[in-house]
Design a protein around this motif. Structure first.
Motif, PDB file in Angstrom:
ATOM      1  N   LYS A 227      16.509 -25.462 -15.256  1.00 45.80           N
ATOM      2  CA  LYS A 227      17.157 -24.356 -15.702  1.00 45.80           C
ATOM      3  C   LYS A 227      15.969 -24.194 -17.299  1.00 45.80           C
ATOM      4  CE  LYS A 227      20.760 -20.773 -16.954  1.00 45.80           C
ATOM      5  NZ  LYS A 227      19.753 -19.450 -17.068  1.00 45.80           N
ATOM      6  N   GLY A 228      15.397 -22.824 -16.938  1.00 47.86           N
ATOM      7  CA  GLY A 228      14.929 -22.283 -18.471  1.00 47.86           C
ATOM      8  C   GLY A 228      15.294 -22.005 -20.145  1.00 47.86           C
ATOM      9  N   LEU A 229      14.521 -22.436 -20.656  1.00 41.80           N
ATOM     10  CA  LEU A 229      15.311 -21.918 -22.141  1.00 41.80           C
ATOM     11  C   LEU A 229      14.611 -20.298 -22.682  1.00 41.80           C
ATOM     12  CD1 LEU A 229      16.437 -25.042 -24.620  1.00 41.80           C
ATOM     13  CD2 LEU A 229      18.188 -23.167 -23.696  1.00 41.80           C
ATOM     14  N   SER A 230      15.464 -19.550 -22.950  1.00 37.58           N
ATOM     15  CA  SER A 230      14.654 -18.516 -23.580  1.00 37.58           C
ATOM     16  C   SER A 230      14.030 -18.408 -24.971  1.00 37.58           C
ATOM     17  CB  SER A 230      15.929 -16.963 -23.322  1.00 37.58           C
ATOM     18  OG  SER A 230      16.080 -15.789 -24.570  1.00 37.58           O
ATOM     19  N   THR A 231      12.883 -18.453 -24.728  1.00 31.89           N
ATOM     20  CA  THR A 231      12.932 -18.262 -26.587  1.00 31.89           C
ATOM     21  C   THR A 231      13.000 -17.502 -27.801  1.00 31.89           C
ATOM     22  OG1 THR A 231      10.424 -19.031 -25.592  1.00 31.89           O
ATOM     23  CG2 THR A 231      10.657 -18.313 -27.514  1.00 31.89           C
ATOM     24  N   PRO A 232      13.476 -15.949 -27.765  1.00 28.95           N
ATOM     25  CA  PRO A 232      14.402 -15.221 -28.607  1.00 28.95           C
ATOM     26  C   PRO A 232      15.429 -16.227 -29.134  1.00 28.95           C
ATOM     27  CG  PRO A 232      13.424 -13.553 -27.150  1.00 28.95           C
ATOM     28  CD  PRO A 232      12.559 -15.401 -26.209  1.00 28.95           C
ATOM     29  N   GLU A 233      15.915 -17.100 -27.750  1.00 25.75           N
ATOM     30  CA  GLU A 233      17.605 -17.386 -27.880  1.00 25.75           C
ATOM     31  C   GLU A 233      17.852 -18.055 -29.013  1.00 25.75           C
ATOM     32  OE1 GLU A 233      19.396 -17.594 -24.016  1.00 25.75           O
ATOM     33  OE2 GLU A 233      19.323 -15.739 -23.137  1.00 25.75           O
ATOM     34  N   VAL A 234      16.540 -18.999 -28.421  1.00 26.20           N
ATOM     35  CA  VAL A 234      15.876 -20.120 -29.366  1.00 26.20           C
ATOM     36  C   VAL A 234      15.572 -19.826 -30.747  1.00 26.20           C
ATOM     37  CG1 VAL A 234      14.778 -21.998 -29.618  1.00 26.20           C
ATOM     38  CG2 VAL A 234      15.473 -21.300 -27.556  1.00 26.20           C
ATOM     39  N   TYR A 235      15.358 -18.523 -30.771  1.00 30.49           N
ATOM     40  CA  TYR A 235      14.549 -18.475 -32.464  1.00 30.49           C
ATOM     41  C   TYR A 235      16.447 -17.710 -32.939  1.00 30.49           C
ATOM     42  CZ  TYR A 235      10.019 -19.749 -32.749  1.00 30.49           C
ATOM     43  OH  TYR A 235       8.280 -19.428 -33.040  1.00 30.49           O
ATOM     44  N   ALA A 236      17.059 -17.683 -31.850  1.00 24.28           N
ATOM     45  CA  ALA A 236      18.552 -16.615 -32.475  1.00 24.28           C
ATOM     46  C   ALA A 236      19.752 -17.565 -32.863  1.00 24.28           C
ATOM     47  CB  ALA A 236      18.861 -15.483 -31.455  1.00 24.28           C
ATOM     48  N   GLU A 237      19.389 -18.806 -32.562  1.00 19.69           N
ATOM     49  CA  GLU A 237      19.943 -20.192 -32.879  1.00 19.69           C
ATOM     50  C   GLU A 237      19.434 -20.934 -33.656  1.00 19.69           C
ATOM     51  OE1 GLU A 237      22.798 -20.756 -31.147  1.00 19.69           O
ATOM     52  OE2 GLU A 237      23.764 -22.690 -32.346  1.00 19.69           O
TER      53      GLU A 237
ATOM     54  N   GLY B 251       1.619 -23.979 -12.153  1.00 17.65           N
ATOM     55  CA  GLY B 251       1.982 -25.603 -12.380  1.00 17.65           C
ATOM     56  C   GLY B 251       2.825 -25.651 -13.381  1.00 17.65           C
ATOM     57  N   ILE B 252       2.537 -24.629 -14.210  1.00 20.27           N
ATOM     58  CA  ILE B 252       3.420 -25.109 -15.656  1.00 20.27           C
ATOM     59  C   ILE B 252       4.753 -24.783 -15.667  1.00 20.27           C
ATOM     60  CG2 ILE B 252       3.391 -24.953 -18.209  1.00 20.27           C
ATOM     61  CD1 ILE B 252       0.671 -23.955 -17.995  1.00 20.27           C
ATOM     62  N   PRO B 253       6.184 -25.501 -16.020  1.00 21.26           N
ATOM     63  CA  PRO B 253       6.891 -24.701 -15.982  1.00 21.26           C
ATOM     64  C   PRO B 253       7.528 -23.792 -16.858  1.00 21.26           C
ATOM     65  CG  PRO B 253       7.101 -27.101 -16.612  1.00 21.26           C
ATOM     66  CD  PRO B 253       5.828 -26.513 -17.014  1.00 21.26           C
ATOM     67  N   VAL B 254       8.473 -22.718 -15.744  1.00 18.66           N
ATOM     68  CA  VAL B 254       8.923 -21.336 -15.840  1.00 18.66           C
ATOM     69  C   VAL B 254      10.190 -21.207 -17.273  1.00 18.66           C
ATOM     70  CG1 VAL B 254       9.377 -19.553 -15.868  1.00 18.66           C
ATOM     71  CG2 VAL B 254       7.862 -20.513 -14.029  1.00 18.66           C
ATOM     72  N   ALA B 255       9.714 -21.206 -18.225  1.00 20.32           N
ATOM     73  CA  ALA B 255      10.659 -20.806 -19.914  1.00 20.32           C
ATOM     74  C   ALA B 255      10.940 -22.397 -19.717  1.00 20.32           C
ATOM     75  CB  ALA B 255      11.663 -20.473 -18.928  1.00 20.32           C
ATOM     76  N   GLY B 256       9.536 -23.362 -20.140  1.00 24.00           N
ATOM     77  CA  GLY B 256      10.133 -23.847 -20.499  1.00 24.00           C
ATOM     78  C   GLY B 256       9.824 -24.369 -21.682  1.00 24.00           C
ATOM     79  N   GLY B 257       8.986 -23.693 -22.852  1.00 23.38           N
ATOM     80  CA  GLY B 257       8.427 -24.060 -23.839  1.00 23.38           C
ATOM     81  C   GLY B 257       7.381 -24.519 -23.909  1.00 23.38           C
ATOM     82  N   MET B 258       6.333 -24.551 -22.555  1.00 27.48           N
ATOM     83  CA  MET B 258       5.544 -24.557 -22.970  1.00 27.48           C
ATOM     84  C   MET B 258       4.126 -23.469 -22.581  1.00 27.48           C
ATOM     85  SD  MET B 258       5.745 -28.432 -20.240  1.00 27.48           S
ATOM     86  CE  MET B 258       4.902 -29.175 -21.393  1.00 27.48           C
ATOM     87  N   ALA B 259       4.566 -22.518 -22.899  1.00 27.17           N
ATOM     88  CA  ALA B 259       3.713 -21.175 -23.194  1.00 27.17           C
ATOM     89  C   ALA B 259       3.308 -20.823 -21.619  1.00 27.17           C
ATOM     90  CB  ALA B 259       2.546 -21.358 -23.936  1.00 27.17           C
ATOM     91  N   GLY B 260       3.390 -21.734 -20.489  1.00 26.85           N
ATOM     92  CA  GLY B 260       3.846 -20.709 -19.133  1.00 26.85           C
ATOM     93  C   GLY B 260       3.172 -19.583 -18.924  1.00 26.85           C
ATOM     94  N   GLY B 261       3.502 -18.398 -19.414  1.00 23.06           N
ATOM     95  CA  GLY B 261       3.558 -16.776 -19.974  1.00 23.06           C
ATOM     96  C   GLY B 261       2.619 -16.705 -20.439  1.00 23.06           C
ATOM     97  N   SER B 262       2.138 -17.300 -21.088  1.00 23.67           N
ATOM     98  CA  SER B 262       1.007 -17.245 -22.321  1.00 23.67           C
ATOM     99  C   SER B 262      -0.456 -17.215 -21.444  1.00 23.67           C
ATOM    100  CB  SER B 262       0.967 -17.599 -23.447  1.00 23.67           C
ATOM    101  OG  SER B 262       2.266 -17.178 -24.578  1.00 23.67           O
ATOM    102  N   ALA B 263      -0.372 -19.038 -20.923  1.00 21.54           N
ATOM    103  CA  ALA B 263      -1.230 -19.183 -20.240  1.00 21.54           C
ATOM    104  C   ALA B 263      -1.956 -18.013 -18.996  1.00 21.54           C
ATOM    105  CB  ALA B 263      -0.594 -20.807 -19.782  1.00 21.54           C
ATOM    106  N   ASP B 264      -0.845 -17.635 -18.018  1.00 22.59           N
ATOM    107  CA  ASP B 264      -1.455 -16.550 -17.164  1.00 22.59           C
ATOM    108  C   ASP B 264      -2.252 -15.596 -17.613  1.00 22.59           C
ATOM    109  OD1 ASP B 264       0.285 -18.640 -15.795  1.00 22.59           O
ATOM    110  OD2 ASP B 264       1.822 -17.430 -15.745  1.00 22.59           O
ATOM    111  N   ALA B 265      -1.635 -14.995 -18.744  1.00 25.82           N
ATOM    112  CA  ALA B 265      -2.045 -13.897 -19.437  1.00 25.82           C
ATOM    113  C   ALA B 265      -3.732 -14.592 -20.433  1.00 25.82           C
ATOM    114  CB  ALA B 265      -1.321 -13.681 -20.829  1.00 25.82           C
ATOM    115  N   ALA B 266      -3.755 -15.335 -20.586  1.00 25.88           N
ATOM    116  CA  ALA B 266      -5.060 -15.860 -21.441  1.00 25.88           C
ATOM    117  C   ALA B 266      -5.770 -15.977 -19.958  1.00 25.88           C
ATOM    118  CB  ALA B 266      -4.294 -17.108 -21.363  1.00 25.88           C
ATOM    119  N   GLY B 267      -5.492 -16.417 -18.922  1.00 27.91           N
ATOM    120  CA  GLY B 267      -5.938 -16.477 -17.932  1.00 27.91           C
ATOM    121  C   GLY B 267      -6.187 -15.567 -16.880  1.00 27.91           C
ATOM    122  N   ALA B 268      -5.587 -14.115 -16.599  1.00 28.27           N
ATOM    123  CA  ALA B 268      -5.721 -12.853 -16.122  1.00 28.27           C
ATOM    124  C   ALA B 268      -7.090 -12.568 -17.224  1.00 28.27           C
ATOM    125  CB  ALA B 268      -5.070 -11.796 -16.083  1.00 28.27           C
TER     126      ALA B 268
END
Ligand code: C5P
Length: 304
Positions: A180-190, A99-116
């Protein structure tokens, strides 16, 4: 127990102070997180043949096809890590309903890890202490400990050191997603490129933001929100600048890029105002728009 269902919220950063990269490549952060009512569900089902697998479901507007379903999936890594810690020989099948956008800057992957973590702990009856779960969470990613805790909290270190914040009031957040999402490492590199000639200072949480949260003052909060990654996200997606301006024109109390972007957040006072701001933004046809209240609790078992 054969199946556990956990609901895990998206996070936003009300402020995100970022310092110069550390020797390990991570950036020191001073942030205020808030969990908001956009959720992924993680369903953990027992399997007794020792295998780990994951499937992802949901609306493809959320780019679910970009979520890996192999061993690199953060939820699967979370399940394996917890199993190893407790010597669990069983495997698990995880279903993630996005329900959370993928690669949207809203920690969707982290939510899934915490949920798991929460789901597998209940499934296996391992009764891991909150403190130990937070330690495992920190190994998985900078935002995963906050996804467990939820509410409103200050994040330091690389984001993984989480302390509940004194905060009053409940808010509504209008979320404008990008196709289209943004990659977190790419934003930190910028961010690093922007600061290559002038290094950033020590990150800090603005006093005005904490004062606004203590008082529950929505206008002050809107004015005090900040994001050091925003200039980097705007360089990668210049069109977001106009999106932020449209939201303010549409009466939002504040507008900011969410974390590393590209989702944009607009602060509203109550659901009717959120509906109004969302309607305004939809009129521009910029991308999917939703709204949700915050703060909400972290990852929680909803059925077992
Ligand atoms: O910790 P997490 O896996 O979420 O981080 C993803 C990436 O984002 C890291 O590999 C790193 O490139 C960048 N990052 C960072 N500083 C942080 C958090 C994340 O540079 N504090």
């Amino acid at each position: 127990m054969r199946e556990v269902v956990v609901s895990a919220p998206a996070k936003i950063n009300l402020c995100l102070g970022v310092g110069a990269a550390r020797p390990d490549g991570f950036h020191p952060l001073a942030t205020v997180y808030q969990a908001i009512g956009l959720y992924d569900q993680v369903i953990a089902r027992s399997v007794d043949d020792g295998t780990f697998s994951v499937a992802v479901e949901g609306d493809d507007r959320l780019s679910i096809s970009e979520v890996p379903v192999d061993g690199t999936n953060l939820a699967m890594r979370a399940a394996r890590l917890l199993a190893a810690r407790h010597g669990i020989a069983d495997g698990v099948h995880l279903t993630i309903i996005k329900g959370i956008p993928v690669a949207g800057g809203m920690a969707g992957g982290s939510a899934d890890a915490a949920g798991a973590l929460v789901a597998c702990d209940a499934l296996w009856g391992t009764s891991t202490s909150r403190e130990e779960l937070r330690a495992v969470a920190a190994e998985l990613g900078s935002d995963v400990p906050f996804s467990l805790v939820g509410g409103t909290a200050i994040g330091t270190g690389r984001g993984e050191v989480v302390t509940p914040a004194m905060a009053r009031g409940s808010y509504w957040w209008v979320v404008l997603e990008s196709e289209k999402g943004l990659s977190t490492p790419e934003v930190y590199a910028e961010f690093d490129r922007i600061h290559s000639t002038k290094p950033p200072g020590e990150p800090a949480v603005p006093d005005a933001l904490m004062a606004a949260l203590r008082r529950g003052d929505i206008e002050q909060l809107g004015a005090a929100m900040s994001n050091d990654l925003q200039p980097a996200a705007l360089r990668l997606r210049p069109e977001l600048e106009q999106s932020l301006a449209y939201g303010v024109e549409g009466s939002a109390h504040g507008a900011i890029v969410s974390g590393s972007g590209p989702s944009c957040l607009f602060l509203a006072e109550g659901q009717p105002h959120a509906t109004q701001v969302a309607g305004w933004l939809k009129g521009y046809g910029l991308g999917p728009v939703s709204f949700a209240p915050g703060p909400v609790p972290g990852a929680r078992v909803v059925t077992r």
